[in-house]
Design a protein around this motif. Structure first.
Motif, PDB file in Angstrom:
ATOM      1  N   ILE A  97       0.815  -1.209   0.000  1.00 43.40           N
ATOM      2  CA  ILE A  97       0.000   0.000   0.000  1.00 43.40           C
ATOM      3  C   ILE A  97       0.855   1.269   0.000  1.00 43.40           C
ATOM      4  O   ILE A  97       0.483   2.273  -0.616  1.00 43.40           O
ATOM      5  N   ASP A  98       2.033   1.231   0.618  1.00 42.54           N
ATOM      6  CA  ASP A  98       2.889   2.425   0.622  1.00 42.54           C
ATOM      7  C   ASP A  98       3.594   2.654  -0.715  1.00 42.54           C
ATOM      8  O   ASP A  98       4.128   3.726  -0.958  1.00 42.54           O
ATOM      9  N   THR A  99       3.572   1.670  -1.603  1.00 44.27           N
ATOM     10  CA  THR A  99       4.146   1.820  -2.940  1.00 44.27           C
ATOM     11  C   THR A  99       3.230   2.648  -3.842  1.00 44.27           C
ATOM     12  O   THR A  99       3.688   3.297  -4.771  1.00 44.27           O
ATOM     13  N   PRO A 114      -8.615  -2.154   0.680  1.00 45.05           N
ATOM     14  CA  PRO A 114      -7.835  -0.955   1.012  1.00 45.05           C
ATOM     15  C   PRO A 114      -6.875  -0.512  -0.104  1.00 45.05           C
ATOM     16  O   PRO A 114      -6.563   0.671  -0.216  1.00 45.05           O
ATOM     17  N   LEU A 115      -6.438  -1.446  -0.938  1.00 46.84           N
ATOM     18  CA  LEU A 115      -5.549  -1.071  -2.040  1.00 46.84           C
ATOM     19  C   LEU A 115      -6.268  -0.152  -3.027  1.00 46.84           C
ATOM     20  O   LEU A 115      -5.737   0.895  -3.422  1.00 46.84           O
ATOM     21  N   MET A 116      -7.475  -0.526  -3.439  1.00 51.62           N
ATOM     22  CA  MET A 116      -8.222   0.329  -4.369  1.00 51.62           C
ATOM     23  C   MET A 116      -8.658   1.614  -3.694  1.00 51.62           C
ATOM     24  O   MET A 116      -8.669   2.677  -4.329  1.00 51.62           O
ATOM     25  N   ASP A 117      -8.998   1.545  -2.422  1.00 52.54           N
ATOM     26  CA  ASP A 117      -9.332   2.774  -1.685  1.00 52.54           C
ATOM     27  C   ASP A 117      -8.169   3.766  -1.756  1.00 52.54           C
ATOM     28  O   ASP A 117      -8.367   4.957  -2.003  1.00 52.54           O
ATOM     29  N   LYS A 118      -6.952   3.281  -1.546  1.00 44.17           N
ATOM     30  CA  LYS A 118      -5.768   4.147  -1.559  1.00 44.17           C
ATOM     31  C   LYS A 118      -5.527   4.704  -2.962  1.00 44.17           C
ATOM     32  O   LYS A 118      -5.217   5.898  -3.123  1.00 44.17           O
ATOM     33  N   LEU A 157     -18.835   0.868  -1.472  1.00 44.49           N
ATOM     34  CA  LEU A 157     -18.137  -0.129  -0.680  1.00 44.49           C
ATOM     35  C   LEU A 157     -16.825   0.483  -0.227  1.00 44.49           C
ATOM     36  O   LEU A 157     -16.044   0.928  -1.051  1.00 44.49           O
ATOM     37  N   TYR A 158     -16.619   0.570   1.066  1.00 41.93           N
ATOM     38  CA  TYR A 158     -15.415   1.168   1.607  1.00 41.93           C
ATOM     39  C   TYR A 158     -14.685   0.164   2.482  1.00 41.93           C
ATOM     40  O   TYR A 158     -15.286  -0.668   3.129  1.00 41.93           O
ATOM     41  N   ALA A 159     -13.355   0.292   2.539  1.00 41.60           N
ATOM     42  CA  ALA A 159     -12.562  -0.622   3.341  1.00 41.60           C
ATOM     43  C   ALA A 159     -12.739  -0.348   4.833  1.00 41.60           C
ATOM     44  O   ALA A 159     -12.737  -1.247   5.635  1.00 41.60           O
ATOM     45  N   SER A 160     -12.867   0.891   5.204  1.00 38.78           N
ATOM     46  CA  SER A 160     -12.943   1.208   6.635  1.00 38.78           C
ATOM     47  C   SER A 160     -14.376   1.391   7.099  1.00 38.78           C
ATOM     48  O   SER A 160     -15.287   1.509   6.394  1.00 38.78           O
TER      49      SER A 160
END
Length: 126
Positions: A48-50, A85-89, A123-126
């Motif tokens: 995710i930080d990439t 969370p990857l797509m959210d980011k 649809l959200y990750a959090s």
């Protein structure tokens, strides 16, 4: 394009644009995470930080109105939203890019298909 090694993407894109001007109208199909490829030592999730390191090539895509298509699984039956969370980011960092989420993340043999009503609500990750 290897999203795990973003530093090499922009130079390749510029080279292709120079060698084949005006030929490329979209970028894809690129794997953010694709579980079906894990047994082939491929498709593993991007850290995710990439994702924030994608800024240079995502900026070039945005400036040229070039869409990018991502394969990104949602998860598996055991962990249905593990990779959301990857797509959210991605969507958080690049809100003005044209992004296609191929299969909307829900079409994979690792995840029982979700009901179509999923598309009617965010649809959200959090």
């Amino acid at each position: 394009l290897d999203l795990h090694k973003p530093q090499g993407i922009l130079p390749r894109m510029k080279l292709l644009q120079k060698e084949y001007p005006g030929m490329f109208k979209w970028v894809g199909e690129i794997n953010v995470v694709k579980q079906a490829l894990f047994n082939n030592s491929n498709g593993f999730p991007v850290a995710i930080d990439t994702i924030q390191q994608w800024a240079p090539f995502m900026q070039l895509l945005k400036e040229n109105s070039i869409p990018i298509g991502f394969h990104s699984d949602l998860g598996s039956d055991a962990e249905p939203l593990k990779y959301l969370p990857l797509m959210d980011k991605i969507l958080e960092l690049y809100p003005n890019n044209k992004i296609l989420w191929l299969h909307l993340g829900g079409l994979s043999k690792q995840l029982t298909p979700l009901p179509p009503t999923l598309l009617q609500e965010p649809l959200y990750a959090s």
